[in-house]
Design an enzyme around this catalytic site. Structure first.
Site, PDB file in Angstrom:
ATOM      1  N   ASP A 102       0.863  -1.173   0.000  1.00  8.37           N
ATOM      2  CA  ASP A 102       0.000   0.000   0.000  1.00  8.37           C
ATOM      3  C   ASP A 102       0.907   1.234   0.000  1.00  8.37           C
ATOM      4  O   ASP A 102       2.102   1.142   0.292  1.00  8.37           O
ATOM      5  CB  ASP A 102      -0.884  -0.043   1.244  1.00  8.37           C
ATOM      6  CG  ASP A 102      -1.730   1.194   1.403  1.00  8.37           C
ATOM      7  OD1 ASP A 102      -2.431   1.568   0.448  1.00  8.37           O
ATOM      8  OD2 ASP A 102      -1.685   1.805   2.494  1.00  8.37           O
ATOM      9  N   ASP A 133      -1.691  -0.901   5.894  1.00 11.64           N
ATOM     10  CA  ASP A 133      -1.972  -0.300   7.203  1.00 11.64           C
ATOM     11  C   ASP A 133      -3.434  -0.364   7.594  1.00 11.64           C
ATOM     12  O   ASP A 133      -3.797   0.137   8.659  1.00 11.64           O
ATOM     13  CB  ASP A 133      -1.515   1.166   7.221  1.00 11.64           C
ATOM     14  CG  ASP A 133      -2.420   2.073   6.396  1.00 11.64           C
ATOM     15  OD1 ASP A 133      -2.704   1.724   5.225  1.00 11.64           O
ATOM     16  OD2 ASP A 133      -2.866   3.110   6.917  1.00 11.64           O
ATOM     17  N   ASP A 139      -0.311   5.158   0.841  1.00  8.68           N
ATOM     18  CA  ASP A 139      -0.645   6.130   1.885  1.00  8.68           C
ATOM     19  C   ASP A 139      -0.756   5.435   3.239  1.00  8.68           C
ATOM     20  O   ASP A 139      -1.530   4.485   3.404  1.00  8.68           O
ATOM     21  CB  ASP A 139      -1.972   6.816   1.576  1.00  8.68           C
ATOM     22  CG  ASP A 139      -1.940   7.612   0.293  1.00  8.68           C
ATOM     23  OD1 ASP A 139      -2.196   8.818   0.346  1.00  8.68           O
ATOM     24  OD2 ASP A 139      -1.650   7.027  -0.780  1.00  8.68           O
TER      25      ASP A 139
END
Length: 225
Positions: A10, A173, A12
């Site tokens: 990922d 995240d 961001d």
């Protein structure tokens, strides 16, 4: 390292803290509608689910919800501001570049899978000095489906020129990253410092790390290194 180990990241909240510039774009929307600005702590856990969700939550937090019909011009304000300020405050999290370079040097194949729009992803990566590290970069819009659809994960793996049974890991995240990994039947490692409103430790990932530099050790723990 096993042949063709594929590490899919990922963006961001995992590789880069993009929240300051997303906050700036969100506050540009609020200002255009005469709403009070939000501070970073208020906004941080709104990040990670796309511009529509971010604007929706910000408008609700600043006074009143926004209607569906009001959304298109607000998105245009957001995107225009963000394109012009995409690295004003955005920074890589500590040890990201060094750790990625070491993993690639050791033979891992690195890809990015983000729900950030493809054009913004392509704009951001060179500014962060990451372009040469990744052999596949998939953002929203590149395919008609996005995370957590497992097809997009498999598209990244195919672009990494890996064989069908190559070991692969999703590193992110949020619950979206975890759901992507589960749907694709691969392990998931989450970073605790990301944007998720629910603490990463509570999501049920295979491993949760506090620092990016712990990633090689975590991969060894999963018997992938």
């Amino acid at each position: 390292m096993p042949a063709a180990l594929c590490l899919v990241f990922d963006l961001d909240g995992t590789l880069a803290d993009t929240s300051p510039d997303l906050l700036g774009a969100t506050n540009a929307v609020l200002a255009a509608r005469g709403r009070p600005r939000l501070d970073l702590e208020h906004l941080r856990h709104m990040v990670g689910f796309g511009a529509v969700a971010l604007i929706t939550q910000a408008m609700e937090a600043s006074g009143a919800p926004v209607t569906e019909g009001e959304m298109p011009p607000l998105i245009e304000i957001f995107l225009d501001h963000y394109r012009h300020h995409i690295v004003d405050g955005t920074r890589l999290f500590p040890q990201v570049a060094e750790t990625l370079a070491a993993l690639k040097s050791d033979g891992a194949r690195l890809g990015i899978l983000t729900n950030k729009p493809q054009d913004l992803t392509d704009l951001l990566l060179p500014r962060l000095g990451l372009t040469d590290l990744f052999s596949a970069v998939y953002g929203a819009g590149r395919k008609p489906y996005t995370k957590p659809d497992p097809r997009i994960f498999q598209d990244v793996i195919a672009d990494l020129s890996a064989v069908a049974d190559s070991p692969a890991v999703m590193i992110g995240d949020s619950i979206t990253d975890l759901n992507t990994a589960r749907a694709a039947h691969v392990p998931c490692i989450l970073m605790s410092y990301g944007f998720t409103p629910v603490p990463a430790a509570q999501l049920g990932a295979d491993m949760v790390l506090d620092e990016f530099r712990q990633l090689p050790q975590a991969l060894r723990g999963l018997k992938l290194l």
